[in-house]
Scaffold this active site. Structure first.
Site, PDB file in Angstrom:
ATOM      1  N   SER A  72      -7.293  40.090  35.777  1.00  0.00           N
ATOM      2  CA  SER A  72      -8.350  39.082  35.891  1.00  0.00           C
ATOM      3  C   SER A  72      -9.017  39.111  37.267  1.00  0.00           C
ATOM      4  O   SER A  72      -8.427  39.554  38.260  1.00  0.00           O
ATOM      5  CB  SER A  72      -7.786  37.683  35.647  1.00  0.00           C
TER       6      SER A  72
HETATM    7  N1  SAH Z   1      -2.827  37.889  33.744  1.00  0.00           N
HETATM    8  C1  SAH Z   1      -3.117  39.281  33.585  1.00  0.00           C
HETATM    9  C2  SAH Z   1      -4.374  39.469  32.784  1.00  0.00           C
HETATM   10  C3  SAH Z   1      -4.064  40.269  31.599  1.00  0.00           C
HETATM   11  S1  SAH Z   1      -5.319  40.443  30.376  1.00  0.00           S
HETATM   12  C4  SAH Z   1      -3.182  39.983  34.922  1.00  0.00           C
HETATM   13  O1  SAH Z   1      -3.194  39.306  35.962  1.00  0.00           O
HETATM   14  O2  SAH Z   1      -3.184  41.218  34.957  1.00  0.00           O
HETATM   15  C5  SAH Z   1      -4.559  39.615  29.027  1.00  0.00           C
HETATM   16  C6  SAH Z   1      -3.248  40.158  28.548  1.00  0.00           C
HETATM   17  O3  SAH Z   1      -2.863  39.374  27.424  1.00  0.00           O
HETATM   18  C7  SAH Z   1      -3.286  41.602  28.059  1.00  0.00           C
HETATM   19  O4  SAH Z   1      -2.320  42.349  28.751  1.00  0.00           O
HETATM   20  C8  SAH Z   1      -2.927  41.488  26.568  1.00  0.00           C
HETATM   21  O5  SAH Z   1      -2.166  42.566  26.085  1.00  0.00           O
HETATM   22  C9  SAH Z   1      -2.145  40.199  26.534  1.00  0.00           C
HETATM   23  N2  SAH Z   1      -2.062  39.532  25.233  1.00  0.00           N
HETATM   24  C10 SAH Z   1      -3.006  39.459  24.262  1.00  0.00           C
HETATM   25  N3  SAH Z   1      -2.548  38.746  23.223  1.00  0.00           N
HETATM   26  C11 SAH Z   1      -1.281  38.354  23.540  1.00  0.00           C
HETATM   27  C12 SAH Z   1      -0.277  37.589  22.861  1.00  0.00           C
HETATM   28  N4  SAH Z   1      -0.472  37.073  21.648  1.00  0.00           N
HETATM   29  N5  SAH Z   1       0.898  37.400  23.493  1.00  0.00           N
HETATM   30  C13 SAH Z   1       1.132  37.910  24.731  1.00  0.00           C
HETATM   31  N6  SAH Z   1       0.224  38.648  25.413  1.00  0.00           N
HETATM   32  C14 SAH Z   1      -0.971  38.856  24.827  1.00  0.00           C
END
Ligand code: SAH
Length: 224
Positions: A72
């Site tokens: 993010s």
């Molecule tokens: N907070 C993260 C941002 C990641 S983007 C950072 O700082 O890097 C969002 C993430 O949510 C992705 O890695 C994706 O695989 C995950 N995601 C999507 N659906 C999900 C679910 N149902 N349960 C857990 N993770 C999920």
């Protein structure tokens, strides 16, 4: 080298402060808790981005982390960290570990972080990375975070970093009365809104729209 990074980080923090001021009419926050800035200083973002993007690690942008996912934007990480009003003794659930960067920032702010990531390879990578960096108050599990992590509930706060069509009921259940949940809601990359959901001592839930945002979608059965 260390001095270079300090300089880059302070510039990034200035940009975040500017963006916070510019969006205060939407978010209701014109300044963020200084503990959030201390946490951003303490966590080297460079360690969470792919090696070939290291030069952009301190830009105020989201970056790709593989598997179609992103780390993010730092402003969003700062804002979401502030919105849950973290206290040093809190236990927090994060859904969407991704790179583990937001997880690490949270780990600096609260007592314990439980984080769920649906893509096994990302969960494994983030778990190892956080362990190597010495974050011993974090646990990462792979699975559908839309179902929460009931074993450790209730949580003082819950943060979801992927966009859900609606707030998964399991997460509302696992939030303690008095707690705050922050989550982007909406489908597609346009039309999403960051929302905070509060649960009062009587268990009544109230939502507040904070800001238009663009997150990758929350996948898995619980979000359909
Ligand atoms: N907070 C993260 C941002 C990641 S983007 C950072 O700082 O890097 C969002 C993430 O949510 C992705 O890695 C994706 O695989 C995950 N995601 C999507 N659906 C999900 C679910 N149902 N349960 C857990 N993770 C999920």
């Amino acid at each position: 080298m260390a001095e270079d990074r300090d300089w880059e980080v302070e510039l990034l923090l200035d940009e975040i402060r500017d963006e916070v001021r510019a969006t205060a009419h939407l978010t209701g926050r014109s300044v963020l808790d200084r503990r959030v800035f201390d946490a951003l200083r303490a966590v080297p973002r460079r360690a969470f981005v792919p090696v070939d993007l290291a030069a952009s690690a301190y830009a105020n942008h989201p970056l790709p982390i593989g598997h179609g996912q992103t780390i993010s934007q730092p402003y969003i990480v700062a804002l979401m960290s502030d919105l849950i009003r973290p206290e040093p003794d809190d236990v927090v659930l994060e859904v969407g570990t991704g790179s583990g960067y937001q997880t690490a920032v949270l780990a600096c702010l609260v007592r314990q972080v439980y984080s769920v990531e649906i893509i096994d390879a990302l969960a494994e990578q983030a778990r190892r990375r956080l362990q190597r960096m010495g974050f011993d108050n974090v646990e990462v599990r792979s699975g559908d975070g839309g179902l929460g992590w009931p074993e450790h509930a209730p949580y003082d706060a819950i943060m979801v970093t992927a966009a859900a069509r609606s707030v998964p009921p399991a997460l509302i259940e696992q939030l303690r009365p008095g707690g705050t949940l922050v989550i982007p809601v909406g489908s597609g990359y346009f039309g999403q809104e960051l929302i905070t959901l509060g649960k009062d001592e009587a268990g009544q839930v109230s939502e507040r729209r904070v800001l238009p945002v663009a997150f990758v979608p929350l996948t898995g059965g619980a979000s359909d």
